[in-house]
Design a protein around this motif. Sequence first.
Motif, PDB file in Angstrom:
ATOM      1  N   PRO A   1      40.208  33.227  28.205  1.00 16.94           N
ATOM      2  CA  PRO A   1      39.900  34.644  27.987  1.00 16.94           C
ATOM      3  C   PRO A   1      39.013  35.200  29.089  1.00 16.94           C
ATOM      4  O   PRO A   1      38.141  34.492  29.600  1.00 16.94           O
ATOM      5  CB  PRO A   1      39.177  34.671  26.636  1.00 16.94           C
ATOM      6  CG  PRO A   1      38.838  33.274  26.306  1.00 16.94           C
ATOM      7  CD  PRO A   1      39.642  32.356  27.169  1.00 16.94           C
ATOM      8  N   ALA A   2      39.266  36.429  29.468  1.00 17.07           N
ATOM      9  CA  ALA A   2      38.473  37.089  30.519  1.00 17.07           C
ATOM     10  C   ALA A   2      38.360  38.564  30.176  1.00 17.07           C
ATOM     11  O   ALA A   2      39.223  39.122  29.503  1.00 17.07           O
ATOM     12  CB  ALA A   2      39.152  36.909  31.879  1.00 17.07           C
ATOM     13  N   LEU A   3      37.298  39.176  30.659  1.00 14.22           N
ATOM     14  CA  LEU A   3      37.122  40.617  30.484  1.00 14.22           C
ATOM     15  C   LEU A   3      37.904  41.302  31.596  1.00 14.22           C
ATOM     16  O   LEU A   3      37.735  40.943  32.758  1.00 14.22           O
ATOM     17  CB  LEU A   3      35.627  40.912  30.635  1.00 14.22           C
ATOM     18  CG  LEU A   3      35.038  42.110  29.926  1.00 14.22           C
ATOM     19  CD1 LEU A   3      35.335  42.077  28.436  1.00 14.22           C
ATOM     20  CD2 LEU A   3      33.526  42.133  30.154  1.00 14.22           C
ATOM     21  N   SER A   4      38.769  42.245  31.238  1.00 16.61           N
ATOM     22  CA  SER A   4      39.545  42.879  32.309  1.00 16.61           C
ATOM     23  C   SER A   4      38.957  44.253  32.647  1.00 16.61           C
ATOM     24  O   SER A   4      38.213  44.845  31.855  1.00 16.61           O
ATOM     25  CB  SER A   4      41.010  43.023  31.902  1.00 16.61           C
ATOM     26  OG  SER A   4      41.133  44.067  30.980  1.00 16.61           O
TER      27      SER A   4
ATOM     28  N   GLY B   1      41.502  41.301  36.830  1.00 19.13           N
ATOM     29  CA  GLY B   1      42.109  42.610  37.091  1.00 19.13           C
ATOM     30  C   GLY B   1      43.462  42.413  37.768  1.00 19.13           C
ATOM     31  O   GLY B   1      43.720  41.355  38.367  1.00 19.13           O
ATOM     32  N   VAL B   2      44.312  43.403  37.639  1.00 21.13           N
ATOM     33  CA  VAL B   2      45.614  43.366  38.320  1.00 21.13           C
ATOM     34  C   VAL B   2      45.625  44.522  39.320  1.00 21.13           C
ATOM     35  O   VAL B   2      45.507  45.686  38.923  1.00 21.13           O
ATOM     36  CB  VAL B   2      46.787  43.498  37.321  1.00 21.13           C
ATOM     37  CG1 VAL B   2      48.122  43.440  38.067  1.00 21.13           C
ATOM     38  CG2 VAL B   2      46.739  42.413  36.264  1.00 21.13           C
ATOM     39  N   ILE B   3      45.737  44.188  40.591  1.00 21.40           N
ATOM     40  CA  ILE B   3      45.672  45.205  41.650  1.00 21.40           C
ATOM     41  C   ILE B   3      47.100  45.568  42.057  1.00 21.40           C
ATOM     42  O   ILE B   3      47.911  44.688  42.370  1.00 21.40           O
ATOM     43  CB  ILE B   3      44.888  44.662  42.871  1.00 21.40           C
ATOM     44  CG1 ILE B   3      43.492  44.187  42.425  1.00 21.40           C
ATOM     45  CG2 ILE B   3      44.781  45.728  43.953  1.00 21.40           C
ATOM     46  CD1 ILE B   3      42.650  43.581  43.544  1.00 21.40           C
ATOM     47  N   ASP B   4      47.399  46.866  42.082  1.00 26.27           N
ATOM     48  CA  ASP B   4      48.774  47.286  42.409  1.00 26.27           C
ATOM     49  C   ASP B   4      49.183  46.788  43.794  1.00 26.27           C
ATOM     50  O   ASP B   4      50.285  46.269  43.983  1.00 26.27           O
ATOM     51  CB  ASP B   4      48.901  48.813  42.369  1.00 26.27           C
ATOM     52  CG  ASP B   4      48.900  49.335  40.934  1.00 26.27           C
ATOM     53  OD1 ASP B   4      49.111  48.522  40.019  1.00 26.27           O
ATOM     54  OD2 ASP B   4      48.701  50.548  40.742  1.00 26.27           O
TER      55      ASP B   4
END
Length: 275
Positions: A5-8, A137-140
């Motif tokens: 688990p991670a904080l997004s 995070g997911v970076i575009d």
Amino acid sequence: MRYQPALSVSRLNDFKQCPLKFRYRVIDRIPEPPSSAATKGTLVHSVLEHLFDLPAQDRTVHQATNLLEPQWAALVERDPEVQKLFEEESFSEWLDSARNLVRTYFNRENPTMLNPSRSNRERMITVELDSGIRFRGVIDRVDVAPSGDLRVVDYKTGKMPGPMYQNEALFQMRAYGLLLKYDQDKEPLQSQIIYLGSDSTLTYWTDANDSTQVEENIVGIWNQILDCLDQGQFPPRTSKLCDWCNFKDICPAFGGQEPPMSEEGVAKLRRVALT
Ligand code: SF4
């Protein structure tokens, strides 16, 4: 590898907007129906991600709009529920509006001049911050200049917010900068949010204090989350965004009844911090 688990970045924004919404999404994981606006965002992101699979000279408006239908088919395969959105709404009108957003992209950038690698598109980064919090995070898109300098790019299908709300939007980009700093020991020189809905771009040049300030901010929010967990209470915070909230029926601010909090979800959330 076991999923940790991670904080997004997005869920941090949820907590800032409304702690109860955060709780329903992260702890209770209450399913939310797909919306046509969010689905359009997913489709346009998918087109812009796959546009860079084509040879540079083929990255034209025509080729990009041709990607809409195959990417829609792929989206339906992943989540057949999205088709139900169009029992009431006209699919062709919806697809036309997605096509307009893809066309607008070409006013903002010339994709034949860019060369993001596969791994620098929709790039998910998970790091363990010095403070012991696992952050994701997911970076575009990440562009790498010949000098090695980095630029982070995010696509939004909505409109650019007014000046009073731009800092909030830029927090996301500064948080991506922190992820890159931990992941590859390098912060981006610049970040850009491309707002396709208003044909505009918000540009931010990384400040030397960004990573320290953003990490302090994340720790501050995590401490507020821990307080909520200890008190067993995530209070609702009303705003004009409540009109688009899927949890209004179970929100006490609107006369709804909160369901009991998932104990499993609480235990999982606590595992976000390693200390
Ligand atoms: S309706 Fe508003 S206050 Fe209630 S959970 Fe949703 S965002 Fe929060």
